[in-house]
Design a protein around this motif. Structure first.
Motif, short mmCIF file in Angstrom:
data_model
loop_
_atom_site.label_atom_id
_atom_site.label_comp_id
_atom_site.label_asym_id
_atom_site.label_seq_id
_atom_site.Cartn_x
_atom_site.Cartn_y
_atom_site.Cartn_z
N THR A 7 0.73 -1.16 0.39
CA THR A 7 0.08 0.24 -0.33
C THR A 7 1.05 1.43 -0.14
O THR A 7 0.73 2.68 -0.74
CB THR A 7 -0.99 -0.38 1.13
OG1 THR A 7 -1.75 -0.91 0.73
CG2 THR A 7 -1.99 1.53 1.28
N HIS A 8 2.07 1.00 0.92
CA HIS A 8 2.96 2.54 1.13
C HIS A 8 3.87 2.65 -0.66
O HIS A 8 3.90 3.59 -0.90
CB HIS A 8 3.91 1.72 1.58
CG HIS A 8 3.01 2.72 3.22
ND1 HIS A 8 2.03 3.59 3.83
CD2 HIS A 8 3.11 1.38 4.36
CE1 HIS A 8 2.05 3.05 5.18
NE2 HIS A 8 2.93 2.50 5.35
N VAL A 9 3.79 1.04 -1.26
CA VAL A 9 4.88 1.61 -2.27
C VAL A 9 3.95 2.14 -3.39
O VAL A 9 4.09 2.69 -4.16
CB VAL A 9 5.63 0.21 -2.39
CG1 VAL A 9 6.02 0.34 -4.01
CG2 VAL A 9 6.04 -0.58 -1.77
N ALA A 10 2.88 1.68 -3.57
CA ALA A 10 1.73 1.97 -4.67
C ALA A 10 0.75 3.56 -4.31
O ALA A 10 1.18 4.23 -5.30
CB ALA A 10 0.88 1.00 -4.24
N ALA A 11 1.32 4.16 -2.85
CA ALA A 11 1.29 5.00 -2.83
C ALA A 11 2.62 6.21 -3.16
O ALA A 11 2.10 7.39 -3.66
CB ALA A 11 1.35 5.90 -0.89
N VAL A 12 3.68 5.56 -2.79
CA VAL A 12 4.76 6.11 -3.26
C VAL A 12 4.72 6.25 -5.00
O VAL A 12 5.33 8.10 -5.75
CB VAL A 12 6.18 5.74 -3.04
CG1 VAL A 12 7.58 6.42 -3.20
CG2 VAL A 12 5.91 6.01 -0.77
N LEU A 13 4.23 5.72 -5.59
CA LEU A 13 4.55 5.99 -7.18
C LEU A 13 4.02 6.81 -7.41
O LEU A 13 4.01 7.60 -8.54
CB LEU A 13 3.83 4.26 -7.12
CG LEU A 13 5.46 3.10 -7.57
CD1 LEU A 13 4.39 1.67 -7.62
CD2 LEU A 13 6.07 3.21 -7.96
N ARG A 14 2.07 6.88 -6.94
CA ARG A 14 1.35 7.86 -7.54
C ARG A 14 1.86 8.93 -7.20
O ARG A 14 1.81 9.74 -8.18
CB ARG A 14 -0.33 7.32 -6.06
CG ARG A 14 -0.68 8.09 -7.05
CD ARG A 14 -2.05 8.09 -6.12
NE ARG A 14 -2.80 8.52 -4.75
CZ ARG A 14 -2.08 7.62 -4.33
NH1 ARG A 14 -1.98 6.22 -4.39
NH2 ARG A 14 -2.14 8.32 -2.29
N LYS A 15 2.82 9.15 -6.12
CA LYS A 15 2.78 10.77 -5.47
C LYS A 15 4.16 10.98 -6.56
O LYS A 15 3.79 12.27 -6.49
CB LYS A 15 2.62 11.16 -4.14
CG LYS A 15 2.04 10.69 -3.45
CD LYS A 15 2.25 10.74 -2.23
CE LYS A 15 0.85 11.05 -1.04
NZ LYS A 15 1.41 10.84 0.69
N LEU A 16 4.93 10.37 -6.54
CA LEU A 16 5.93 10.73 -6.96
C LEU A 16 5.58 10.48 -8.79
O LEU A 16 6.85 10.34 -9.56
CB LEU A 16 7.45 10.15 -7.07
CG LEU A 16 7.48 9.82 -5.31
CD1 LEU A 16 8.57 9.79 -4.99
CD2 LEU A 16 7.71 11.30 -4.98
N ALA A 17 4.69 9.98 -9.24
CA ALA A 17 3.87 9.84 -10.19
C ALA A 17 5.40 8.93 -11.32
O ALA A 17 6.09 9.06 -12.05
CB ALA A 17 4.00 10.65 -11.03
N ARG A 18 6.09 7.71 -11.01
CA ARG A 18 7.24 6.64 -11.06
C ARG A 18 5.89 5.62 -11.70
O ARG A 18 4.99 5.66 -10.92
CB ARG A 18 7.70 6.88 -10.42
CG ARG A 18 8.42 8.14 -9.88
CD ARG A 18 9.33 8.67 -10.69
NE ARG A 18 9.73 9.62 -10.85
CZ ARG A 18 11.22 10.38 -11.04
NH1 ARG A 18 12.13 9.43 -11.63
NH2 ARG A 18 11.26 11.25 -10.93
N ARG A 19 6.73 5.21 -12.79
CA ARG A 19 5.46 3.50 -13.30
C ARG A 19 6.45 2.53 -12.07
O ARG A 19 5.50 1.38 -12.30
CB ARG A 19 6.74 3.30 -14.26
CG ARG A 19 7.40 3.20 -14.99
CD ARG A 19 7.67 3.15 -16.64
NE ARG A 19 7.29 2.10 -16.99
CZ ARG A 19 6.81 1.91 -17.54
NH1 ARG A 19 6.12 3.00 -18.13
NH2 ARG A 19 6.27 0.63 -18.43
#
Length: 213
Positions: free
Chosen positions: A186-198
């Motif tokens: 869940t945290h990794v998904a949030a970081v990916l979303r906030k940093l706009a990384r794939r």
């Protein structure tokens, strides 16, 4: 099923990789290509989940093809395979948007696991490759660059990003932070979303380019 395409300019190698992957119960080969331009067209027509790509190909090389694929088809993840374990290939392939990097001499089961890992959004880099990538990024980025969204991360998300940058798996992060793997995901998904990384590879690059690590 993980819909996959394979690109290599050597027919024997291309068909061999395709046969290995197609024998896995959860992987389906939906096409193959002999050069980079053919690969880009194939991805456009089949929209695969994963593209297994050789670096050295005629017409359009694997790195240039990877850049086009990741730009035009963000949902397709690229696993780069090469005979040449060279720093420049690793860095350029990952900067082009590849999600993983393996040498062609990997065992068949490792290749299958690699496609599964990349399809799942995991980072696929050997320890030696990770160390060289880190050194290369540091050398190419003498001054930290601001990464949009970094200031929106929570303290826990910062911890998770640092752990990902160290190459830890979800299970290893969960053990280190005393949380469940699902919480880490869940945290990794949030970081990916906030940093706009794939994917996780791009998180590693972001962490080093920003000076966070």
């Amino acid at each position: 099923m993980i819909r996959t395409v394979v690109a290599d300019d050597q027919p024997v190698v291309r068909h061999g990789f395709a046969a290995i992957l197609d024998s896995a119960p959860d992987i389906e080969i939906v096409g193959s290509a002999g050069d980079g331009r053919e690969l880009v067209t194939l991805v456009r027509e089949t929209a695969p989940d994963v593209a297994v790509v050789d670096v050295r190909m005629p017409v359009l090389d694997g790195i240039a093809a990877t850049a086009r694929i990741t730009a035009e088809h963000p949902s397709t993840r690229v696993l780069v395979l090469t005979t040449f374990d060279l720093d420049e290939y690793v860095y350029d392939a990952l900067q082009a948007g590849a999600s993983g990097f393996l040498l062609k001499d990997v065992p068949a089961d490792r290749l299958v696991e690699g496609v599964r890992a990349v399809a799942d959004g995991s980072m696929l880099l050997g320890p030696n490759v990770t160390r060289r990538l880190v050194s290369d990024v540091a050398a190419r980025t003498p001054a930290p660059e601001p990464v949009p969204g970094l200031d929106t991360l929570t303290p826990r998300e910062h911890e998770v990003l640092l752990a990902v940058a160290r190459g830890l798996s979800n299970a290893e992060i969960a053990a280190e932070l005393w949380v469940t793997e699902q919480t880490v995901k869940t945290h990794v998904a949030a970081v990916l979303r906030k940093l706009a990384r794939r994917d996780r590879v791009q998180l590693v690059i972001a962490a080093y380019e920003s000076g966070l690590v």
